[in-house]
Enzyme design. Structure first.
Site, short mmCIF file in Angstrom:
data_model
loop_
_atom_site.label_atom_id
_atom_site.label_comp_id
_atom_site.label_asym_id
_atom_site.label_seq_id
_atom_site.Cartn_x
_atom_site.Cartn_y
_atom_site.Cartn_z
NE ARG A 154 -5.88 -4.62 -1.71
CZ ARG A 154 -6.90 -4.42 -0.86
NH1 ARG A 154 -7.74 -3.42 -1.05
NH2 ARG A 154 -7.07 -5.22 0.17
CB CYS A 263 1.81 -2.30 -9.00
SG CYS A 263 2.77 -2.80 -7.59
C1 UDX Z 1 9.18 -3.96 -6.59
C2 UDX Z 1 7.95 -3.61 -7.38
O1 UDX Z 1 7.32 -2.50 -6.73
C3 UDX Z 1 7.00 -4.79 -7.36
O2 UDX Z 1 5.92 -4.52 -8.24
C4 UDX Z 1 7.71 -6.01 -7.86
O3 UDX Z 1 6.82 -7.12 -7.72
C5 UDX Z 1 8.96 -6.26 -7.04
O4 UDX Z 1 9.81 -5.12 -7.11
P1 UDX Z 1 9.34 -3.45 -4.12
O5 UDX Z 1 9.43 -4.32 -2.93
O6 UDX Z 1 8.50 -2.21 -4.11
O7 UDX Z 1 8.83 -4.33 -5.29
O8 UDX Z 1 10.84 -3.08 -4.55
P2 UDX Z 1 11.76 -2.08 -3.75
O9 UDX Z 1 10.93 -1.31 -2.77
O10 UDX Z 1 12.55 -1.38 -4.80
O11 UDX Z 1 12.70 -3.06 -2.90
C6 UDX Z 1 13.63 -3.90 -3.54
C7 UDX Z 1 14.68 -4.24 -2.45
O12 UDX Z 1 15.62 -5.17 -2.97
C8 UDX Z 1 15.47 -3.00 -2.01
O13 UDX Z 1 15.48 -2.97 -0.60
C9 UDX Z 1 16.88 -3.24 -2.54
O14 UDX Z 1 17.88 -2.73 -1.68
C10 UDX Z 1 16.93 -4.76 -2.57
N1 UDX Z 1 17.87 -5.30 -3.56
C11 UDX Z 1 17.80 -4.87 -4.84
C12 UDX Z 1 18.80 -6.28 -3.15
O15 UDX Z 1 18.87 -6.65 -1.99
N2 UDX Z 1 19.66 -6.80 -4.09
C13 UDX Z 1 19.63 -6.40 -5.38
O16 UDX Z 1 20.43 -6.88 -6.17
C14 UDX Z 1 18.68 -5.41 -5.78
C1 UDX Z 2 -1.97 -2.98 -7.04
C2 UDX Z 2 -2.88 -4.20 -7.03
O1 UDX Z 2 -4.11 -3.87 -6.42
C3 UDX Z 2 -2.21 -5.34 -6.25
O2 UDX Z 2 -3.01 -6.50 -6.31
C4 UDX Z 2 -0.85 -5.62 -6.89
O3 UDX Z 2 -0.17 -6.64 -6.18
C5 UDX Z 2 0.00 -4.37 -6.87
O4 UDX Z 2 -0.68 -3.31 -7.54
P1 UDX Z 2 -1.34 -1.00 -5.43
O5 UDX Z 2 -0.56 -0.54 -6.64
O6 UDX Z 2 -0.69 -1.01 -4.10
O7 UDX Z 2 -1.86 -2.53 -5.71
O8 UDX Z 2 -2.59 -0.04 -5.30
P2 UDX Z 2 -4.14 -0.16 -5.65
O9 UDX Z 2 -4.89 -0.13 -4.41
O10 UDX Z 2 -4.37 -1.25 -6.61
O11 UDX Z 2 -4.37 1.24 -6.42
C6 UDX Z 2 -3.59 1.47 -7.58
C7 UDX Z 2 -3.96 2.85 -8.10
O12 UDX Z 2 -5.29 2.86 -8.64
C8 UDX Z 2 -3.93 3.96 -7.03
O13 UDX Z 2 -3.36 5.13 -7.60
C9 UDX Z 2 -5.40 4.21 -6.73
O14 UDX Z 2 -5.64 5.55 -6.33
C10 UDX Z 2 -6.04 3.94 -8.09
N1 UDX Z 2 -7.43 3.52 -8.00
C11 UDX Z 2 -7.73 2.32 -7.41
C12 UDX Z 2 -8.41 4.33 -8.58
O15 UDX Z 2 -8.12 5.40 -9.11
N2 UDX Z 2 -9.70 3.91 -8.55
C13 UDX Z 2 -10.05 2.73 -7.96
O16 UDX Z 2 -11.23 2.40 -7.94
C14 UDX Z 2 -9.04 1.92 -7.36
#
Ligand code: UDX
Ligand code: UDX
Length: 434
Positions: A154, A263
């Protein structure tokens, strides 16, 4: 053991830093040169509590390093994690362009047995897709295995969630790959973290099913909140009464403006696409997505109808990130609600402890303030959209003085309706009639 993490975003960077904390040698590869340079200086490109300290310590102790050179990293690693973005496409499906690209790059550099792990959330069947891409691009006959090891991090609690996970899910075809993954996760294994060892498709689906169920729980309580307002019930007490049933559980029953983030919106849409590609109807997931879209409109309408007409009115928005303890505004309800209010002619002033820089790129036309009170100065209404701790104890008497009109929309139910009414506010919340 030496591992490579490809993709130093939220998922990849937290995963790499936490493994290095376990004593594993980690090379994080990212194509973004600036990101790699700042990470080697232990400068973190996003807000995640505790991450900067964790990265600093492990970079200093030589267990964590960052590079753009995928070749050298792959060669020296036994396990290679793919943690690149899987952004949603227009039709809801996850865009695997980065995953495919990385799979080809891995194939060009492996010279000995490797375990290639999908850490990013990927559609069911992606493991097989990666296996085919690597087999086609291998320069010579090299043995390798594919593993699915989905993340359940999260944002805002990612390190905690990595260090003390509810479970580790490993999808693998070969015993050897599963054994290597158990070895890698040994520190968690020793504290009896439950492992779910299964096939790749099952592991891939567990992630989507978990996130979609959590999203459905939130949409369920948000719909209950709307009914509560009509029948004079209190949704927080409904949630408490429900949650005390061990089979339901009290988590994720907080009514609000709807779920956002990178997510839930993405994973529910991707799961619906996977289902429709397989001619399966996921009515409950679909209903959760629709209910969430309605919830964002419902709370926007609540503000507009209470103020009669927002045209020319100034509204103070407290909180932009999709949840507290993150600077992430990806699919944050605040962005849609603000756009809705702007379209209706409102002026917006806002404050968020960490997400304003990200918001400026998306909402350049609103006024960014240095604290909650500056945002509320001369405003016709204050709207709490993210339950940051610092918004839980605002000086109400001071607010009454500086607000032009005493409208208070608490969309995260963090104040007591009775007390707010007694203080003189025209107080609105979600699912709690005054
Ligand atoms: C994202 C989604 O949020 C998550 O739900 C999913 O599980 C994985 O992809 P996140 O880490 O948030 O995860 O992605 P992002 O913040 O966009 O980071 C991806 C990274 O990969 C960036 O730093 C980008 O520069 C890098 N990247 C992307 C590479 O190094 N090579 C590539 O070809 C594409
Ligand atoms: C979520 C999952 O919890 C995590 O396990 C997964 O790996 C990635 O996606 P995240 O998206 O970081 O994590 O946030 P989370 O804390 O799950 O909240 C998601 C959204 O739901 C937020 O906008 C939050 O405000 C909302 N939320 C959460 C509610 O509106 N009510 C709740 O009771 C809980």
């Amino acid at each position: 053991m030496h591992i490579t993490i490809i993709g130093a975003g939220y998922v990849g960077l937290v995963t790499g830093a936490c493994f290095s904390e376990f004593g594993v040698f980690v090379t994080c590869v990212d194509k973004d040169k600036n990101k790699v340079e700042s990470l080697n200086q232990s400068v973190i490109p996003f807000y995640e509590p505790g991450l900067e300290e964790l990265v600093k310590r492990n970079v200093r102790q030589g267990r964590l390093k960052f590079t753009t050179d995928i070749g050298e990293a792959v060669e020296e690693s036994l396990v290679i994690f793919i943690a690149v973005g899987t952004p949603p496409r227009g039709d809801g499906s996850a865009d695997l362009i980065y995953v495919d690209e990385v799979a080809k790059e891995i194939a060009n550099h492996i010279k000995s047995y490797k375990v290639i792990v999908t850490k990013s959330t990927v559609p069911v069947g992606t493991g097989e897709r990666i296996r085919k891409i690597i087999s086609q691009h291998l320069r010579e006959e090299i043995d390798f295995d594919i593993v699915s090891n989905p993340e359940f991090l999260r944002e805002g609690a990612a390190i905690e969630d990595f260090m003390r996970p509810n479970r580790i899910v490993i999808g693998a075809k070969s015993q050897q790959a599963a054994a290597i993954m158990r070895d890698l996760y040994k520190p968690l294994y020793l504290i009896e973290t439950p492992f779910v060892i299964t096939n790749i498709e099952t592991a891939e689906l567990i992630k989507y099913a978990s996130n979609s169920f959590l999203a459905a729980k939130i949409s369920f309580i948000n719909e209950m909140a709307n009914l509560c307002e009509k029948v004079g019930a209190d949704v927080n007490v409904v949630a408490k009464g429900m949650g005390l049933d061990g089979r339901i559980g009290s988590k994720f029953l907080h009514a609000g403006p709807g779920f956002g983030g990178s997510c839930f919106p993405k994973d529910t849409r991707a799961l619906l696409k996977i289902a429709s590609d397989n001619n399966i109807e996921l009515g409950i997931v679909n209903a959760a997505v629709k209910a969430n879209e309605r919830q964002i409109m419902t709370v926007s309408e609540k503000i507009k109808s209470a103020l009669n007409d927002v045209k020319g009115k100034t509204i103070a928005i407290l909180g932009l990130s999709f949840k507290p303890n993150t600077d992430d505004i990806r699919e944050a309800p605040a962005v849609s609600i603000i756009q809705n209010l702007l379209n209706a002619g409102a002026n917006i002033k806002t404050y968020d402890p960490v997400a304003m820089d990200n918001a400026k790129a998306v909402l350049p036309q609103i006024t960014y303030c240095s604290d909650a009170y500056e945002a509320c100065e001369d405003a016709d209404a204050v709207v709490i959209l993210t339950e940051w701790n610092q918004f839980r104890n605002l000086e109400l008497a001071k607010l009454m003085k500086i607000l032009k009109q005493p409208y208070f929309f608490d969309l995260r139910n963090i104040y007591d309706p009775q007390k707010m009414k007694e203080t003189g506010f025209k107080y609105y919340s979600v699912g709690r009639s005054l």
